[in-house]
Design an enzyme around this catalytic site. Structure first.
Site, PDB file in Angstrom:
ATOM      1  N   ASN A 105       0.933  -1.337  -0.020  1.00  0.00           N
ATOM      2  CA  ASN A 105       0.288  -0.153   0.350  1.00  0.00           C
ATOM      3  C   ASN A 105       1.099   1.341   0.296  1.00  0.00           C
ATOM      4  O   ASN A 105       1.308   1.882   1.275  1.00  0.00           O
ATOM      5  CB  ASN A 105      -0.747   0.116   0.854  1.00  0.00           C
ATOM      6  CG  ASN A 105      -1.781   1.548   1.335  1.00  0.00           C
ATOM      7  OD1 ASN A 105      -1.508   1.936   0.610  1.00  0.00           O
ATOM      8  ND2 ASN A 105      -2.585   1.353   2.688  1.00  0.00           N
ATOM      9  N   LYS A 142      -0.337   4.217  -0.152  1.00  0.00           N
ATOM     10  CA  LYS A 142      -0.471   5.247   0.107  1.00  0.00           C
ATOM     11  C   LYS A 142      -0.263   6.967  -0.668  1.00  0.00           C
ATOM     12  O   LYS A 142      -0.051   6.312  -1.979  1.00  0.00           O
ATOM     13  CB  LYS A 142       0.020   6.202   1.418  1.00  0.00           C
ATOM     14  CG  LYS A 142      -0.060   4.842   2.569  1.00  0.00           C
ATOM     15  CD  LYS A 142       0.194   4.560   3.623  1.00  0.00           C
ATOM     16  CE  LYS A 142      -0.244   3.305   4.837  1.00  0.00           C
ATOM     17  NZ  LYS A 142       0.331   3.361   6.187  1.00  0.00           N
ATOM     18  N   HIS A 196      -9.321   0.918   4.459  1.00  0.00           N
ATOM     19  CA  HIS A 196      -8.394   1.270   5.995  1.00  0.00           C
ATOM     20  C   HIS A 196      -8.535   2.399   6.867  1.00  0.00           C
ATOM     21  O   HIS A 196      -9.104   3.290   6.666  1.00  0.00           O
ATOM     22  CB  HIS A 196      -7.016   1.911   4.507  1.00  0.00           C
ATOM     23  CG  HIS A 196      -5.606   1.838   5.598  1.00  0.00           C
ATOM     24  ND1 HIS A 196      -5.188   2.773   6.080  1.00  0.00           N
ATOM     25  CD2 HIS A 196      -4.564   1.282   5.161  1.00  0.00           C
ATOM     26  CE1 HIS A 196      -4.008   2.181   7.186  1.00  0.00           C
ATOM     27  NE2 HIS A 196      -3.940   1.619   5.459  1.00  0.00           N
ATOM     28  N   GLU A 232      -6.337   4.294   7.899  1.00  0.00           N
ATOM     29  CA  GLU A 232      -6.318   6.143   7.337  1.00  0.00           C
ATOM     30  C   GLU A 232      -7.814   6.466   6.640  1.00  0.00           C
ATOM     31  O   GLU A 232      -7.760   8.357   7.116  1.00  0.00           O
ATOM     32  CB  GLU A 232      -5.215   6.167   6.344  1.00  0.00           C
ATOM     33  CG  GLU A 232      -4.273   6.317   7.501  1.00  0.00           C
ATOM     34  CD  GLU A 232      -2.272   6.034   6.212  1.00  0.00           C
ATOM     35  OE1 GLU A 232      -3.010   5.517   5.409  1.00  0.00           O
ATOM     36  OE2 GLU A 232      -1.751   5.249   7.063  1.00  0.00           O
ATOM     37  N   GLU A 267      -5.564  -5.116  10.518  1.00  0.00           N
ATOM     38  CA  GLU A 267      -4.327  -4.026  10.715  1.00  0.00           C
ATOM     39  C   GLU A 267      -4.941  -3.267  12.168  1.00  0.00           C
ATOM     40  O   GLU A 267      -5.227  -2.405  11.984  1.00  0.00           O
ATOM     41  CB  GLU A 267      -4.518  -2.586   9.649  1.00  0.00           C
ATOM     42  CG  GLU A 267      -4.322  -4.119   7.768  1.00  0.00           C
ATOM     43  CD  GLU A 267      -3.520  -2.562   7.177  1.00  0.00           C
ATOM     44  OE1 GLU A 267      -2.290  -3.234   6.895  1.00  0.00           O
ATOM     45  OE2 GLU A 267      -4.069  -1.436   7.199  1.00  0.00           O
ATOM     46  N   GLY A 319       2.266   2.015  10.826  1.00  0.00           N
ATOM     47  CA  GLY A 319       2.810   3.784  10.570  1.00  0.00           C
ATOM     48  C   GLY A 319       4.480   4.220  11.354  1.00  0.00           C
ATOM     49  O   GLY A 319       4.882   3.519  12.767  1.00  0.00           O
ATOM     50  N   SER A 377       3.978  -2.038  10.215  1.00  0.00           N
ATOM     51  CA  SER A 377       4.487  -2.444  10.641  1.00  0.00           C
ATOM     52  C   SER A 377       5.604  -3.300  10.530  1.00  0.00           C
ATOM     53  O   SER A 377       6.268  -3.884  11.000  1.00  0.00           O
ATOM     54  CB  SER A 377       5.206  -2.369  12.152  1.00  0.00           C
ATOM     55  OG  SER A 377       4.864  -1.045  12.775  1.00  0.00           O
TER      56      SER A 377
HETATM   57  P1  PGA Z   1       3.168   0.184   7.713  1.00  0.00           P
HETATM   58  O1  PGA Z   1       1.814   0.269   6.883  1.00  0.00           O
HETATM   59  O2  PGA Z   1       3.541  -1.208   6.992  1.00  0.00           O
HETATM   60  O3  PGA Z   1       3.497   1.409   7.425  1.00  0.00           O
HETATM   61  O4  PGA Z   1       2.658   0.553   9.744  1.00  0.00           O
HETATM   62  C1  PGA Z   1       0.288  -0.660   7.036  1.00  0.00           C
HETATM   63  C2  PGA Z   1      -0.182   0.172   6.436  1.00  0.00           C
HETATM   64  O5  PGA Z   1      -1.070   1.301   7.011  1.00  0.00           O
HETATM   65  O6  PGA Z   1      -1.632  -0.793   5.215  1.00  0.00           O
END
Ligand code: PGA
Length: 260
Positions: free
Chosen positions: A14, A16, A99, A101, A169, A175, A217
């Site tokens: 992803n 983003k 997601h 976000e 998630e 993040g 992560s």
């Molecule tokens: P990250 O994000 O691997 O940077 O923690 C995962 C995600 O938001 O799908």
């Protein structure tokens, strides 16, 4: 291992709102492809910003592309949105829906359920993201997950359950500010819980044939351990999907997993 028979391990990147240019996007994708091409036990999906989809399509042969969202109208007077009919022109196979976000910026469970329904009806494979903001000791995070699952699957007929991938998630682990990834025992608990909720929804005592992946992560040091120990069938990768070197480490680790 609880991966389903014959399913490849699914790894979804992803991106983003990254990277800043198409040139960079192509270069990252080439790097990803180099490591993914060798891993026959893995299905690779990259979800770039929608503006790069068309150009990256001709650039990639061995990996699938996906979108990060699905606007629930085919076209029309919706300034700033991308109708799903034009999204389908890019020949994506997967679409991330719900997601955290997006949930944070106001996307509701109801909207997410509607998007899942539409994604299935137009032949896409939705990846439904669920996750709690915090892991409280009284385990009320399980009701949060149940609510997200129930709303997400509200209009999914039994025959189509298999088309949906669930990405667990945990928001607290996503993040660069996150203290750590979730531990395999924490993920495993949720995997069992998800199967139970879906089993109850579709009134089946058999383990529902649903693919569950983990995201938050993930890097080269924890990928193999997470997949082997928690029973997930793959990973959703944020930051590390923009770093071909780290992606290569993840793929290498996953390719060592025996899975049948
Ligand atoms: P990250 O994000 O691997 O940077 O923690 C995962 C995600 O938001 O799908």
């Amino acid at each position: 291992m609880m991966c389903m028979k014959k399913d490849k391990i699914l790894i979804v990147g992803n991106w983003k709102a990254n990277p800043d240019s198409l040139r960079l996007a192509k270069s990252i994708l080439s790097g990803i492809e180099k490591s993914s091409i060798k891993a026959k036990n893995i299905e690779t999906v990259i979800c770039p910003p929608v503006i790069y989809l068309e150009s990256l399509r001709s650039h990639s042969r061995d990996i699938f592309l996906g979108a990060q969202n699905l606007f629930p109208e085919p076209h029309g007077a919706f300034t700033g949105e991308v109708g799903y009919e034009s999204l389908l022109e890019t020949k994506i196979k997967y679409v991330i829906i719900g997601h955290s976000e997006r949930r944070l910026s106001g996307e509701s469970d109801e909207e997410i359920g509607k998007k899942i329904k539409i994604a299935i009806s137009v032949g896409l494979n939705p990846i439904l993201c669920i996750g709690e903001k915090t892991r409280d000791k009284d385990m009320s995070y399980l009701s949060v997950l149940k609510q997200q699952l129930t709303a997400g699957f509200k209009d999914v007929p039994k025959a189509k359950v298999r088309n949906v991938t669930i990405a667990y998630e945990p928001v607290w682990a996503i993040g660069k500010g996150a203290p750590r990834a979730a531990r395999p025992d924490e993920i495993k608990e949720v995997v069992i819980f998800i199967r139970r909720v879906i089993g109850d929804m579709y009134k089946t005592s058999a383990v529902p044939p649903i693919r569950i992946i983990y995201g938050a992560s993930v890097d080269g040091s924890n990928a193999k351990y997470i997949v082997e120990e928690s029973g997930v069938g793959g990973l959703l990768v944020g930051r590390a999907s923009l770093a071909p070197k780290v992606w290569g480490e993840i793929v290498k680790a996953l390719s060592e997993i025996k899975h049948d």
